[in-house]
Design an enzyme around this catalytic site. Structure first.
Site, PDB file in Angstrom:
ATOM      1  N   GLU A 181       0.500  -1.434  -0.362  1.00 52.07           N
ATOM      2  CA  GLU A 181       0.090  -0.014   0.153  1.00 52.07           C
ATOM      3  C   GLU A 181       0.609   1.052  -0.130  1.00 52.07           C
ATOM      4  O   GLU A 181       1.416   1.278   0.815  1.00 52.07           O
ATOM      5  CB  GLU A 181      -0.900   0.057   1.270  1.00 52.07           C
ATOM      6  N   CYS A 212       3.158   8.064   0.769  1.00 55.33           N
ATOM      7  CA  CYS A 212       3.659   7.599   2.052  1.00 55.33           C
ATOM      8  C   CYS A 212       4.398   6.251   1.183  1.00 55.33           C
ATOM      9  O   CYS A 212       3.012   5.456   1.292  1.00 55.33           O
ATOM     10  CB  CYS A 212       2.570   7.340   3.409  1.00 55.33           C
ATOM     11  N   CYS A 243       6.005  -6.705   7.801  1.00 53.00           N
ATOM     12  CA  CYS A 243       7.076  -6.554   8.194  1.00 53.00           C
ATOM     13  C   CYS A 243       7.686  -7.271   9.753  1.00 53.00           C
ATOM     14  O   CYS A 243       6.813  -8.616  10.294  1.00 53.00           O
ATOM     15  CB  CYS A 243       6.946  -4.762   9.224  1.00 53.00           C
ATOM     16  N   CYS A 279       5.314  -4.568  16.027  1.00 49.01           N
ATOM     17  CA  CYS A 279       4.995  -4.031  17.346  1.00 49.01           C
ATOM     18  C   CYS A 279       3.838  -3.988  17.222  1.00 49.01           C
ATOM     19  O   CYS A 279       2.938  -4.765  16.546  1.00 49.01           O
ATOM     20  CB  CYS A 279       5.923  -1.795  16.836  1.00 49.01           C
ATOM     21  N   CYS A 312       0.718  -2.024  15.802  1.00 48.85           N
ATOM     22  CA  CYS A 312       1.161  -1.282  14.196  1.00 48.85           C
ATOM     23  C   CYS A 312       0.426  -2.688  13.547  1.00 48.85           C
ATOM     24  O   CYS A 312       0.314  -4.165  13.795  1.00 48.85           O
ATOM     25  CB  CYS A 312       2.324  -1.604  13.651  1.00 48.85           C
ATOM     26  N   CYS A 353      -1.788   6.092  10.074  1.00 52.06           N
ATOM     27  CA  CYS A 353      -0.237   5.522  10.106  1.00 52.06           C
ATOM     28  C   CYS A 353      -0.387   4.141  11.055  1.00 52.06           C
ATOM     29  O   CYS A 353      -1.744   4.006  11.904  1.00 52.06           O
ATOM     30  CB  CYS A 353      -0.057   6.554  10.974  1.00 52.06           C
TER      31      CYS A 353
HETATM   32  N1  SAH Z   1       9.208   0.608  10.257  1.00 49.68           N
HETATM   33  C1  SAH Z   1       9.107   1.881  10.284  1.00 49.68           C
HETATM   34  C2  SAH Z   1       8.227   2.287   9.661  1.00 49.68           C
HETATM   35  C3  SAH Z   1       6.774   2.334   9.567  1.00 49.68           C
HETATM   36  S1  SAH Z   1       5.535   2.614  10.292  1.00 49.68           S
HETATM   37  C4  SAH Z   1       8.693   2.510  11.761  1.00 49.68           C
HETATM   38  O1  SAH Z   1       8.090   1.721  12.880  1.00 49.68           O
HETATM   39  O2  SAH Z   1       9.260   3.939  12.242  1.00 49.68           O
HETATM   40  C5  SAH Z   1       5.056   4.690  10.389  1.00 49.68           C
HETATM   41  C6  SAH Z   1       5.195   5.039  11.980  1.00 49.68           C
HETATM   42  O3  SAH Z   1       3.881   4.508  12.330  1.00 49.68           O
HETATM   43  C7  SAH Z   1       5.718   4.319  13.405  1.00 49.68           C
HETATM   44  O4  SAH Z   1       6.170   6.172  13.900  1.00 49.68           O
HETATM   45  C8  SAH Z   1       5.336   3.673  13.564  1.00 49.68           C
HETATM   46  O5  SAH Z   1       5.192   3.548  15.414  1.00 49.68           O
HETATM   47  C9  SAH Z   1       3.829   4.005  13.553  1.00 49.68           C
HETATM   48  N2  SAH Z   1       2.678   3.421  13.629  1.00 49.68           N
HETATM   49  C10 SAH Z   1       2.914   2.674  13.750  1.00 49.68           C
HETATM   50  N3  SAH Z   1       1.383   1.730  14.191  1.00 49.68           N
HETATM   51  C11 SAH Z   1       0.389   2.968  14.563  1.00 49.68           C
HETATM   52  C12 SAH Z   1      -0.809   2.963  14.892  1.00 49.68           C
HETATM   53  N4  SAH Z   1      -1.746   2.384  14.686  1.00 49.68           N
HETATM   54  N5  SAH Z   1      -1.006   4.558  15.076  1.00 49.68           N
HETATM   55  C13 SAH Z   1      -0.401   5.680  15.085  1.00 49.68           C
HETATM   56  N6  SAH Z   1       1.335   5.702  14.860  1.00 49.68           N
HETATM   57  C14 SAH Z   1       1.391   4.044  14.284  1.00 49.68           C
HETATM   58 FE1  SF4 Z   2       6.995  -2.308  11.266  1.00 47.19          FE
HETATM   59 FE2  SF4 Z   2       5.143  -1.690  12.432  1.00 47.19          FE
HETATM   60 FE3  SF4 Z   2       6.416  -2.008  14.183  1.00 47.19          FE
HETATM   61 FE4  SF4 Z   2       7.328  -0.164  11.976  1.00 47.19          FE
HETATM   62  S1  SF4 Z   2       5.877   0.410  13.912  1.00 47.19           S
HETATM   63  S2  SF4 Z   2       8.725  -1.746  12.482  1.00 47.19           S
HETATM   64  S3  SF4 Z   2       6.236  -1.212  10.381  1.00 47.19           S
HETATM   65  S4  SF4 Z   2       5.419  -3.616  13.277  1.00 47.19           S
END
Ligand code: SAH
Ligand code: SF4
Length: 375
Positions: free
Chosen positions: A99, A112, A119, A123, A126, A349
């Site tokens: 996406e 974006c 991934c 996290c 996420c 995000c």
């Molecule tokens: N993997 C990289 C980039 C992609 S995630 C990273 O983790 O930085 C992009 C951003 O979205 C990151 O700061 C991540 O922590 C945030 N993010 C992920 N899940 C989210 C959610 N459910 N609500 C708000 N931000 C989120």
């Molecule tokens: Fe991967 Fe989501 Fe963690 Fe970014 S926030 S490193 S995309 S699992």
């Protein structure tokens, strides 16, 4: 008996570095200056049909068409949010879905971009992290997301004035860009090339969850702006939110930020901090954040948590987020609250996730370990 004719798919030129394109052109017996012309048509003009590349001789156009294509990714779904945000679900060769999201602002707009299918990191807040299928995207698939958005926005040839609908890139889509560094680097170098798309490195932000051993190379070899997904002020909490913290704890992460090549007061590192009710959003957390970031050219980006189906976390209240922001501001750090965009189409995000079949992660995990060991 039927004779089956085997056809090899034609090679896509998108994503080849200039040197690689040069090799292909040389193999066809053409002169090196053709590379410059071809590059201009592909990346400045956005032309996909060789017969429209009018500065090339007809015979050369035909030879190119015999061997190559200039192909976009296939759009599986295109959605436009009520706030103007657009999301593309794209199918790569091999049927993987990724996406990208365009976030329009008044006089500019950011795309974006995803760096991986899914991934490998997990996290807990996420959505992408719950997707089991993972593969690195090729350079062409990364640049391809940009080119496709440009097609839709009608911004070819590359605009030379400041007012582009697509003026910035954030590597904040699906995946961890520093776990696919070589391909991300090749793709961003194409995007920054001055004879093509010509986006300045100052308009590109790469977000990492904290792959410490790759951060220096990112600064030295790409020199783009850095965003770091911090999200917590103690290792105990960060271990639960960003499990990679067990490998690279906060102290190591911040040391790598202090050493990030090119960071200065004029080019601050953005610390992303997702606001999770009752988890990381107290006044004490805000004060600790200010202390932690002392001495680092930093700014903070507070991200209201975006929920997705089945998640256990909740977003902090508006009052809480603003009280937190005030403390961070009073501590001398800029701390804007990121406005969620495209929530109605699950484009905000952390909401990105494409449902595809499961594949083993082992191969990609091995590649990552090798890349980190080499760094
Ligand atoms: N993997 C990289 C980039 C992609 S995630 C990273 O983790 O930085 C992009 C951003 O979205 C990151 O700061 C991540 O922590 C945030 N993010 C992920 N899940 C989210 C959610 N459910 N609500 C708000 N931000 C989120
Ligand atoms: Fe991967 Fe989501 Fe963690 Fe970014 S926030 S490193 S995309 S699992």
């Amino acid at each position: 008996m039927d004779a089956t004719v085997e056809t090899t798919p034609k090679k896509n030129l998108i994503g080849l570095t200039r040197a690689q394109l040069g090799e292909e052109i040389a193999a066809l017996g053409e002169k090196p200056f053709r590379v410059k012309q071809l590059w201009h048509w592909i990346y400045h003009r956005g032309v996909t049909d060789f017969s429209q590349m009018t500065t090339l001789a007809r015979t050369f156009q035909e030879t190119l068409a015999e061997h190559f294509v200039v192909d976009r990714l296939e759009v599986a779904r295109h959605q436009v949010s009520e706030d103007g945000t657009q999301k593309w679900l794209l199918r790569t060769d091999g049927g993987h879905l990724i996406e990208s999201v365009h976030i329009p602002e008044e006089d500019r707009g950011a795309l974006c971009i995803s760096s991986q299918v899914g991934c490998t990191l997990t996290c807990t807040f996420c959505h992408t992290g719950t997707q089991r299928l993972v593969r690195n995207l090729e350079p062409g698939e990364i640049v391809g997301q940009f080119m496709l958005a440009r097609d839709t926005l009608g911004e070819w040839p590359s605009p030379t004035d400041g007012n582009r609908l697509l003026s910035n890139i954030v590597m904040m889509g699906m995946g961890e860009p520093l776990y696919n560094f070589e391909n991300v680097k090749a793709a961003l170098q194409i995007v920054m090339d001055e004879e093509g798309i010509a986006l300045s490195r100052r308009r590109i932000t790469l977000s990492t969850s904290g792959v410490v051993p790759m951060m220096e190379r990112c600064g030295e070899e790409l020199n783009v702006d850095l965003a770091v997904s911090l999200h917590a002020v103690t290792d105990e909490i960060r271990n639960t939110l960003v499990p990679l913290n067990k490998k690279y704890p906060i102290e190591q992460l911040l040391a790598a930020c202090r050493a990030y090549p090119g960071a200065s007061n004029a080019r601050r590192i953005t610390f992303e901090y997702v606001m999770l009710k009752g988890v990381n959003d107290s006044d004490a957390d805000a004060r600790a954040l200010v202390q932690l970031l002392k001495g680092i050219p930093a700014k903070v980006n507070l991200i209201p948590f975006n929920p997705w189906p089945g998640v256990a976390y909740e977003c902090s209240s508006n009052n809480r987020i603003h009280a937190f922001a005030r403390i961070v501001n009073d501590g001398g750090l800029s701390a804007p609250v990121r406005r969620p965009r495209g929530r109605d189409i699950l484009a905000a995000c952390g909401q990105l996730k494409s449902d595809t079949v499961k594949k083993r992660k082992s191969e990609i995990l091995r590649e990552q370990a090798e890349a980190e060991a080499a760094a």
